[in-house]
Design an enzyme around this catalytic site. Structure first.
Site, PDB file in Angstrom:
ATOM      1  CG  ASP A 191       1.525 -23.277  21.283  1.00 41.91           C
ATOM      2  OD1 ASP A 191       0.920 -23.857  21.425  1.00 41.91           O
ATOM      3  OD2 ASP A 191       1.910 -22.836  20.846  1.00 41.91           O
ATOM      4  CG  ASP A 354      -1.229 -20.578  15.493  1.00 38.62           C
ATOM      5  OD1 ASP A 354      -1.436 -20.930  16.512  1.00 38.62           O
ATOM      6  OD2 ASP A 354      -1.731 -22.135  15.253  1.00 38.62           O
TER       7      ASP A 354
END
Length: 433
Positions: A191, A354
């Site tokens: 990420d 997330d």
């Protein structure tokens, strides 16, 4: 007085992000505790293509196999993301939207249906198969329609985003322990690279969408800010800043003059990885070269004056995370008509991934002890708060996984290896500390 209002609205906006994240993690913990007695056999998925963990394996074998699983999983995620970049680059936007709808239907219908049946069996809920099918079908269809549907209420869309995060996270908690931890750390590192590194797939998506002035079709949770009016009324305002040329304005928008530094800024979030404050500003004013301004009639002047008074009464809709940058001082008077609208483009957007991986971490901690759950939850929320603060400072797309996941992993092992034995030992020996 101005700073106080900024802090108040900033707190509301941050709570609007942390509340659904907390709800998602709490429900995943409940599912983990409720369905932990039913141990399903391990199945081969994209997260354990290379190695299936066995309790009898040595620590070295688990370490090597879990590392291989994490590398393969991240490579697959990166490859799929680059394919999505190519599709978006060649304007296959409708295909991407249909793909996202199909993904929502699959997640809610199959994975969510399996969890729904497990809950019915575990708690012995008296329901016949026809009623169960009808309920599941209607729930799935409504969730599919809520993705990229213009007329769907934002609350329905938010609820389904949280539900999909819960469903996927509950399935990820079935992965072996070593593989789960390695995948979480690997995804946090990926990420970081994908969003911030030059040439990263998510960075390319954000830049491409920004240059086209186009929303990227992705599953994101939109925490839209609320705007209070001093006259009561909770209606919100949408600000659409006019650029040069013939740009059309949507209904229920506010058209303002040049704001900021003259560059269009669009912060978008894609899928599972970035949290952003979406603030579209365009500093290009519209003027006619070689023509002087025409005289304004008295009636038109009174109309503009009334608009200015209404704008001074209403609070600005600018996101507080951008107001902290001091951009609010550069605003000029409005030159268009102010209309109320419930549709807001601004606010913090948090990727569905997330929600998933935050909940996976807490769900894995719930399999050990509640003390580790509390520690991991506080670590994740603290990391998310740090990410939002960095967002207000740098004002660009930021990855939401690295800080929270790293803090959560560190706090898990510190609590499990140090704090839990200490507290349990002190408690069992009736000692105060």
């Amino acid at each position: 007085m101005e700073s106080s209002s900024i802090l108040d609205s900033l707190g509301v906006e941050i709570v609007g992000v942390m509340a659904p994240v907390s709800i998602c993690m709490f429900l995943v913990v409940l599912l983990t505790y409720s369905l932990s007695v039913t141990s399903d056999p391990q199945i081969r998925t994209a997260a354990n293509l290379i190695y299936i963990e066995n309790p009898s394996d040595s620590a070295t074998v688990k370490l090597e196999g879990s590392l291989e699983n994490a590398i393969v999983f991240v490579v697959l995620v990166a490859a799929v993301t680059f394919v999505l970049v190519l599709l978006f680059y060649y304007n296959f936007t409708n295909f991407l939207k249909h793909y996202m709808r199909f993904s929502a239907f699959f997640v809610l219908g199959t994975m969510g249906g399996a969890i729904f049946l497990s809950i019915i069996q575990h708690f012995s809920i008296p329901v016949d198969s026809i009623t169960c099918f009808v309920l599941l079908f209607n729930f799935t269809v409504l969730g599919t329609l809520s993705v990229f549907s213009e007329g769907m209420p934002i609350v329905v869309r938010q609820c389904y985003m949280v539900v999909m995060g819960i469903v996927v996270a509950a399935w990820f908690t079935k992965l072996p322990e070593w593989t789960t931890w390695f995948i979480l750390v690997a995804l946090a590192l990926y990420d970081l690279v994908a969003v911030l590194a030059p040439g990263g797939p998510l960075k390319l998506l954000v830049e491409l969408a920004s240059t086209r002035d186009q929303e990227l079709p992705a599953m994101v949770y939109e925490a839209r800010p609320t705007v209070s009016r001093s006259g009561g009324g909770g209606s919100s305002l949408r600000v659409l800043v006019g650029g040069g040329g013939g740009g059309g304005t949507d209904s229920g928008s506010v058209e303002l003059q040049a704001v900021g530094d003259g560059a269009a800024t669009h912060n978008l979030d894609y899928n599972a990885v970035a949290v952003m404050d979406v603030d579209s500003v365009d500093g290009v004013g519209r003027s006619r070269e070689g023509h002087s301004a025409s005289p304004v009639s008295s009636e038109h002047s009174r109309e503009l004056g009334s608009v200015g008074n209404r704008e001074s009464v209403a609070e600005e809709e600018m996101s507080p995370l951008v107001e902290l940058m001091g951009w609010g001082d550069n605003r000029e008077e409005p030159r268009g008509l102010v209309e109320e609208s419930d549709n807001i483009d601004r606010g913090i957007k948090l990727g569905l991934g997330d929600f998933i991986f935050y909940s996976v971490l807490v769900g894995r901690a719930a399999m050990y002890d509640l003390m580790t759950v509390y520690a991991c939850y506080l670590a994740i929320i603290s990391g998310l708060g740090c990410t939002l603060i960095l967002l207000s400072v740098y004002n660009k797309a930021l990855p939401a996984l690295p800080i929270s996941i790293m803090l959560g992993v560190v706090f898990y092992f510190l609590t499990r290896l140090l704090m839990e034995p200490f507290v349990v030992g002190m408690t069992t020996n009736l000692m105060m500390f």
